[in-house]
Design a protein around this motif. Structure first.
Motif, short mmCIF file in Angstrom:
data_model
loop_
_atom_site.label_atom_id
_atom_site.label_comp_id
_atom_site.label_asym_id
_atom_site.label_seq_id
_atom_site.Cartn_x
_atom_site.Cartn_y
_atom_site.Cartn_z
N VAL A 86 -5.57 -2.78 5.72
CA VAL A 86 -5.48 -1.90 6.89
C VAL A 86 -6.37 -0.67 6.72
O VAL A 86 -7.20 -0.36 7.58
CB VAL A 86 -4.01 -1.45 7.13
CG1 VAL A 86 -3.94 -0.46 8.29
CG2 VAL A 86 -3.13 -2.67 7.38
N ASP A 87 -6.23 0.03 5.62
CA ASP A 87 -7.00 1.27 5.43
C ASP A 87 -8.06 1.19 4.34
O ASP A 87 -8.76 2.17 4.08
CB ASP A 87 -6.06 2.45 5.17
CG ASP A 87 -5.16 2.23 3.97
OD1 ASP A 87 -5.61 1.59 3.00
OD2 ASP A 87 -4.00 2.68 4.00
N CYS A 109 -5.93 -2.55 0.24
CA CYS A 109 -5.16 -2.58 1.49
C CYS A 109 -6.06 -3.06 2.62
O CYS A 109 -7.11 -2.46 2.86
CB CYS A 109 -4.63 -1.17 1.80
SG CYS A 109 -3.78 -1.11 3.40
N CYS A 128 0.84 -1.19 0.00
CA CYS A 128 0.00 0.00 0.00
C CYS A 128 0.88 1.25 0.00
O CYS A 128 1.75 1.40 0.86
CB CYS A 128 -0.89 -0.01 1.24
SG CYS A 128 -1.89 1.47 1.40
N ARG A 142 -0.01 4.10 0.86
CA ARG A 142 -0.39 4.96 1.99
C ARG A 142 0.27 4.52 3.28
O ARG A 142 0.82 5.33 4.02
CB ARG A 142 -1.91 4.92 2.20
CG ARG A 142 -2.69 5.56 1.08
CD ARG A 142 -4.14 5.67 1.50
NE ARG A 142 -4.99 6.13 0.41
CZ ARG A 142 -6.30 6.29 0.52
NH1 ARG A 142 -6.90 6.02 1.66
NH2 ARG A 142 -7.01 6.70 -0.51
N CYS A 143 0.17 3.18 3.56
CA CYS A 143 0.64 2.73 4.87
C CYS A 143 1.72 1.66 4.79
O CYS A 143 2.28 1.28 5.82
CB CYS A 143 -0.55 2.22 5.70
SG CYS A 143 -1.17 0.63 5.13
N SER A 168 -7.86 1.17 1.20
CA SER A 168 -7.62 1.88 -0.06
C SER A 168 -7.48 0.88 -1.21
O SER A 168 -6.98 -0.24 -1.03
CB SER A 168 -6.38 2.77 0.04
OG SER A 168 -5.24 2.00 0.35
#
Ligand SMILES: [Zn+2]
Length: 317
Positions: free
Chosen positions: A168-169, A166, A148, A150-151, A171
């Protein structure tokens, strides 16, 4: 103005580019239909193309090649992508995993080889060229963009391998394609500008190309790259056609452009070793003498030069 120059004002469209052919419907409406996908994977007629690091298996006979598919049960573990559904109902999947052992395949195993898109593209049927280009492009993306942005967490494929998410988030991320322009530059005498990239071996030449930068149009990239690489100023930019070039992730956008008044060349020695103007007669003579080698038929460069030249090109790499 000569008749050749008049003719070149309208280069023919680039039909049937080797890697821009297809015959199988991508069936995007089924990518999230798990029941349909499961039924298709269970069907005995389903064909699976295994791709490993940009390579697949192909069977050769005479000067043609066809892809070698396996049944779903024989496919390796790996990321699975729906490539599409043919008019006869056959469903095609790709799997990113180790290539099958050719000794276990039926048929003339001796004629079956591990191939790349670059090597086999022009030899394949429209159907197989489209399937391999699609599969290689997706496989390259999954191999390179697994985290990802982003993270940093590892992402998971969805939409039959046409997207990643993702965990986790949440996305969502889609295959990356890098646009690159490639341009045939001609002068007032309808000569063609050919250059040798500094990274290439001696004698190889092609037309100018480069990536479109962030926040830039393809036409702006044409003007910038030609000026940077050769100091030539171009105008009259027109679009010719495009071809995916998933090695690893480019989309080649083909153009032609006209050099304005000055045709004196100053090369950017970091990128371009040499660049010269060629008339058609000079091109023919330079190829015949072995002075230059033109790009291979799989490339859009070959086809663009050919459309200017007016007939099949002599010797290529
Ligand atoms: Zn994330």
């Amino acid at each position: 103005m000569t008749s050749a120059a008049c003719a070149s004002e309208e280069l023919p469209p680039l039909a049937r580019l080797a890697l821009a052919r297809s015959e199988v419907d991508r069936a995007a409406q089924h990518r999230n239909d798990e029941a349909w996908l499961a039924a298709a994977w269970a069907s005995p007629g389903t064909q699976v193309l295994v791709v490993e690091r940009g390579h697949a298996l192909a069977a050769f006979s005479a000067d043609t090649a066809r892809l070698v598919f396996v049944a779903p049960a024989a496919a390796p573990d790996g990321i699975r992508f729906l490539l599409g559904e043919a008019a006869d109902g056959t469903v095609f999947f790709g799997v990113n995993g180790p290539l099958p052992d050719t000794s276990t395949l039926s048929g003339a195993a001796a004629q079956i080889r591990r191939i790349s898109l670059r090597e086999v593209g022009p030899l394949l049927s429209d159907r197989d060229a489209g399937l391999l280009t699609h599969a290689v492009a997706l496989a390259n993306w999954h191999e390179t963009f697994g985290h990802c942005p982003r993270c940093g967490a590892p992402t998971q494929p969805f939409a039959s391998g046409h997207a990643r998410r993702c965990p986790v988030d949440g996305s969502e991320h889609f295959p990356r394609v890098d646009p690159a322009m490639i341009v045939l530059v001609t002068d007032a005498d309808d000569r063609c500008l050919l250059a040798r990239n500094a990274m290439w071996p001696a004698r190889r030449v092609s037309i100018l190309a480069g990536f479109v930068e962030a926040g830039e149009s393809a036409e702006q990239a044409v003007i910038r790259e030609v000026a940077e690489e050769t100091s030539i100023t171009v105008s009259q930019i027109s679009y010719l056609g495009s071809q995916p070039w998933p090695m690893p992730q480019s989309l080649m956008l083909g153009f032609r452009a006209r050099a304005e008044a000055g045709t004196d060349i100053t090369v950017d020695a970091d990128e371009i070793a040499e660049a010269h103007w060629f008339s058609r007669d000079e091109l023919r003579a330079a190829v015949a003498s072995g002075e230059i080698l033109l790009p291979p038929p799989v490339s859009i460069a070959h086809r663009i030069i050919e459309s200017w030249y007016g007939s099949p090109l002599p010797g290529s790499w």
